[in-house]
Design a protein around this motif. Structure first.
Motif, PDB file in Angstrom:
ATOM      1  N   ARG A  45       0.837  -1.206   0.000  1.00 22.82           N
ATOM      2  CA  ARG A  45       0.000   0.000   0.000  1.00 22.82           C
ATOM      3  C   ARG A  45       0.868   1.252   0.000  1.00 22.82           C
ATOM      4  NH1 ARG A  45      -0.762   4.666   2.574  1.00 22.82           N
ATOM      5  NH2 ARG A  45      -0.548   3.675   4.609  1.00 22.82           N
ATOM      6  N   ASP A  46       1.529   1.568   1.120  1.00 19.31           N
ATOM      7  CA  ASP A  46       2.366   2.785   1.127  1.00 19.31           C
ATOM      8  C   ASP A  46       3.549   2.580   0.180  1.00 19.31           C
ATOM      9  OD1 ASP A  46       3.313   5.302   1.894  1.00 19.31           O
ATOM     10  OD2 ASP A  46       2.645   5.010   3.939  1.00 19.31           O
ATOM     11  N   LEU A  92      -6.836  -0.124   3.409  1.00 18.14           N
ATOM     12  CA  LEU A  92      -6.874   1.263   3.880  1.00 18.14           C
ATOM     13  C   LEU A  92      -8.105   1.980   3.341  1.00 18.14           C
ATOM     14  CD1 LEU A  92      -5.271   3.558   5.379  1.00 18.14           C
ATOM     15  CD2 LEU A  92      -4.356   4.175   3.147  1.00 18.14           C
ATOM     16  N   PHE A 122      -8.458   6.407   8.213  1.00 25.17           N
ATOM     17  CA  PHE A 122      -7.642   7.536   8.688  1.00 25.17           C
ATOM     18  C   PHE A 122      -8.262   8.877   8.322  1.00 25.17           C
ATOM     19  CE2 PHE A 122      -5.748   9.495   4.909  1.00 25.17           C
ATOM     20  CZ  PHE A 122      -6.040   8.558   3.930  1.00 25.17           C
ATOM     21  N   SER A 167      -6.032   5.805  12.190  1.00 22.27           N
ATOM     22  CA  SER A 167      -4.803   6.600  12.073  1.00 22.27           C
ATOM     23  C   SER A 167      -5.137   8.076  12.089  1.00 22.27           C
ATOM     24  CB  SER A 167      -4.101   6.324  10.740  1.00 22.27           C
ATOM     25  OG  SER A 167      -3.360   5.150  10.812  1.00 22.27           O
ATOM     26  N   GLU A 215      -3.781  11.007  10.746  1.00 17.71           N
ATOM     27  CA  GLU A 215      -2.751  11.369   9.763  1.00 17.71           C
ATOM     28  C   GLU A 215      -2.039  12.658  10.182  1.00 17.71           C
ATOM     29  OE1 GLU A 215      -4.114  12.472   5.884  1.00 17.71           O
ATOM     30  OE2 GLU A 215      -2.122  12.299   5.034  1.00 17.71           O
ATOM     31  N   ASN A 263      -3.025   4.207  15.401  1.00 21.50           N
ATOM     32  CA  ASN A 263      -1.754   4.407  14.703  1.00 21.50           C
ATOM     33  C   ASN A 263      -1.357   5.879  14.723  1.00 21.50           C
ATOM     34  OD1 ASN A 263       0.461   3.681  13.067  1.00 21.50           O
ATOM     35  ND2 ASN A 263      -0.665   4.321  11.238  1.00 21.50           N
ATOM     36  N   HIS A 281       3.920   4.722  12.450  1.00 22.28           N
ATOM     37  CA  HIS A 281       4.052   4.650  10.998  1.00 22.28           C
ATOM     38  C   HIS A 281       4.940   5.843  10.620  1.00 22.28           C
ATOM     39  CE1 HIS A 281       2.110   4.212   6.857  1.00 22.28           C
ATOM     40  NE2 HIS A 281       2.673   5.420   6.780  1.00 22.28           N
ATOM     41  N   HIS A 304       7.720   8.035   8.326  1.00 19.50           N
ATOM     42  CA  HIS A 304       8.313   8.276   6.999  1.00 19.50           C
ATOM     43  C   HIS A 304       9.740   8.785   7.164  1.00 19.50           C
ATOM     44  CE1 HIS A 304       5.242   7.284   4.047  1.00 19.50           C
ATOM     45  NE2 HIS A 304       4.401   7.445   5.058  1.00 19.50           N
ATOM     46  N   GLN A 316      -4.009   9.740   0.415  1.00 21.69           N
ATOM     47  CA  GLN A 316      -3.932  10.911   1.287  1.00 21.69           C
ATOM     48  C   GLN A 316      -4.689  12.111   0.726  1.00 21.69           C
ATOM     49  OE1 GLN A 316      -1.329   8.754   1.700  1.00 21.69           O
ATOM     50  NE2 GLN A 316      -0.246   9.218   3.554  1.00 21.69           N
TER      51      GLN A 316
HETATM   52  O1  KIV Z   1       1.768   8.380   6.146  1.00 23.16           O
HETATM   53  C1  KIV Z   1       0.588   8.299   6.540  1.00 23.16           C
HETATM   54  O2  KIV Z   1       0.094   9.124   7.313  1.00 23.16           O
HETATM   55  C2  KIV Z   1      -0.203   7.190   6.035  1.00 23.16           C
HETATM   56  C3  KIV Z   1      -1.514   6.961   6.713  1.00 23.16           C
HETATM   57  C4  KIV Z   1      -2.587   6.698   5.728  1.00 23.16           C
HETATM   58  C5  KIV Z   1      -1.366   5.883   7.736  1.00 23.16           C
HETATM   59  O3  KIV Z   1       0.232   6.462   5.169  1.00 23.16           O
END
Ligand code: KIV
Ligand code: ZN
Length: 512
Positions: free
Chosen positions: A14-15, A74, A100, A140, A142, A168, A203, A205, A511
């Motif tokens: 997914r991501d 998601l 989310f 989540s 976000e 999350n 989660h 990045h 998103q």
């Molecule tokens: O980075 C993010 O906020 C996401 C959410 C959809 C969990 O990928």
């Protein structure tokens, strides 16, 4: 003392797939899902079903096939998205809905145009809707990493009251520093009145290169689920790398009072599979899965390792699956051995026709190359899947002329929608001339963003695996091709990208 469980939630499909150009076909997603299941990943986020009919089908079929991992989809905090996930996972042995909504001031104001009360209301409604489908619901917030803590505490409490079982905390833009993110998790667990009713997940990045450090700091402070991807694939600079999380927690068991269920011997095969399918090559010095991760160049290091491995190695190469890359098949291997090995690496071909076709490709390769490795088999299957899928443009033949002091020339014949067309061109080299010839025939306006060649295994008879990234408007795709001849591999990869870029099935971005 018995360790607590750290849940591994893999979001490569997914991501990871959100990386520009990393989009995968349904069969490819299934192969990765099977590998993740073998590895004992607890939860596989298989996609974003509302994004496109293709995404829905991929999540649905993974949910039907995978038995040992929970399959998650998601959704935005919208009824129609949630119902799409509910439909897609309804046949799973174990399914989860992940919904989310953004909670930071900047996202609420500039993106959603909503106030905190409206966001809270929508979050509660979404969690309740998801609970009608399953009692395994993740919420989540976000951009939690940039959200006001007081608001985060309020919305999390309400989401748990509404039925969320996992909360999350994404650092969506990779802005946090490890000590700060760890403190945030500790504060939330301490201050949210009903925090004991949910598992806290993170989660992260990698925009500042801190995704793994932030996730680990969160784990030290009480998070018990980490969302991560193979090779750290993901939106922009990527997500926390699964292999780094798993091996950090295991190698530093003196620090962590939890552990994962992951069978780490599948880490390198999974990394190679994902790199091969997406065309996102792993840098040689990448931790755990890079080609040099266990190589010692300096004499002093080599001497030390020979005397005692622990002098310079904190993990064993075999523990993460480096020795799984052994010779598997050769020219004389039969159809049954071929089929058995495919099944061991997670590839089950649907029909005899498909098996025969793959076997013919294998024999063809074995004529050119003595030793066939798992990576070669994966490349054979990827090539076959592309050929079946890319109905529009196919490579019929290719002839290149290269000689010192002469300008390279290439003559290409393509089959486009059943009609053969020939083109020729000169160029700076054999690959350039071939790409020019293909461009002349197809008249595509797509521009070349990246061209990279990797050898799949070692030796000069190795197959070259080529990635070609094309852009057309705001659409970016990666094409792959493999062959023992890198000019042919390059042509296949360019054609694969052209086929993908002219497809109509566009996805929504989760998103948005
Ligand atoms: O980075 C993010 O906020 C996401 C959410 C959809 C969990 O990928
Ligand atoms: Zn993300």
């Amino acid at each position: 003392m018995k360790k607590e469980k750290l849940i591994i939630f893999d979001t490569t499909l997914r991501d990871g797939e959100q990386s520009p150009g990393a989009s995968m076909q349904a069969d490819e997603k299934m192969r990765i899902a099977k590998m993740l299941e073998k590895m004992n990943v607890d939860i596989i986020e298989a996609g974003f079903p509302a994004a496109s009919p293709g995404d829905f089908k991929a999540v649905e079929s993974i949910a039907k096939t995978i038995k040992d991992s929970t399959i998650c989809g998601l959704s935005r905090a919208l009824d129609k998205d949630i119902d799409r996930v509910g439909e897609a996972i309804k046949n799973a042995n174990s399914g989860r809905i992940h919904t989310f909504i953004a909670t930071s001031d900047i996202h609420m104001e500039k993106k959603l145009n909503m106030n905190p009360e409206q966001v809270t209301e929508q979050a509660i409604k979404a969690v309740k809707r998801a609970r009608k489908w399953t009692d395994n619901v993740e919420f989540s917030a976000e951009d939690a990493g940039r959200t006001r803590v007081e608001f985060l505490i309020q919305i999390i409490e309400k989401a748990i009251d509404a039925g969320a079982t996992t909360i999350n905390i994404p650092d969506t833009v990779g802005y946090n520093l490890p000590h700060q993110f760890g403190d945030l998790i500790k504060t939330l667990i301490n201050e949210v009145p009903n925090s004991d009713k949910a598992i806290f997940s993170v989660h992260c990045h990698n925009d500042l290169g801190l995704a793994v450090a932030n996730s680990l700091s969160a784990v030290i402070n009480g998070a018990r689920q980490v969302e991560c991807t193979i090779n750290g694939l993901g939106e922009r600079a990527g997500n926390a790398a699964l292999e780094e999380i798993v091996m950090s927690v295991r190698t530093r068991s003196d620090i962590f009072n939890c552990d994962t269920n992951i069978d780490s011997s599948f880490i390198v095969p999974a990394s190679k599979l994902v790199a091969g399918i997406t065309g996102f090559a792993v840098q040689p010095n990448k931790s755990i899965v890079g080609a040099n991760a266990f190589a010692h160049e300096a004499g002093i290091h080599q001497d030390g390792v020979l005397k005692s491995r622990e002098t310079y190695e904190i993990m064993q190469a075999q523990d993460v699956g480096w020795d799984k890359n052994k010779l598997v098949l050769g020219k004389h291997s039969g159809r049954n051995a071929f089929k058995k090995r495919l099944s061991e690496i997670g590839v089950d071909l649907k029909s005899d026709t498909e098996l025969n076709e793959a076997f013919a490709r294998f024999k063809n390769l074995a004529d050119k190359k003595h030793e066939i490795f798992d990576e070669d088999l994966q490349a054979i299957i990827s090539d076959q899947v592309s050929d079946e899928f890319d109905e529009c443009i196919k490579l019929v033949s290719l002839k290149v002329c290269c000689e010192t002091g002469e300008i390279p020339k290439s003559v290409v014949v393509l089959n486009i929608d059943g009609v053969e067309q020939k083109g020729q061109s000169s160029g700076g080299g054999a690959v350039d001339a071939t790409f020019q010839a293909i461009k002349k025939i197809t008249r595509s306006d797509a521009t070349l963003q990246l061209y990279s060649v990797n050898s799949i295994t070692s030796g000069t008879d190795s197959q070259g695996e080529v990635t070609t990234r094309l852009q057309l408007g705001n659409r970016i795709v990666n094409g792959q091709g493999a062959d023992t001849d890198i000019v042919i591999a390059s042509a296949k990869s360019y054609i694969n990208a052209l086929n993908k870029i002219h497809l109509k099935d566009l996805k929504k971005h989760p998103q948005i």
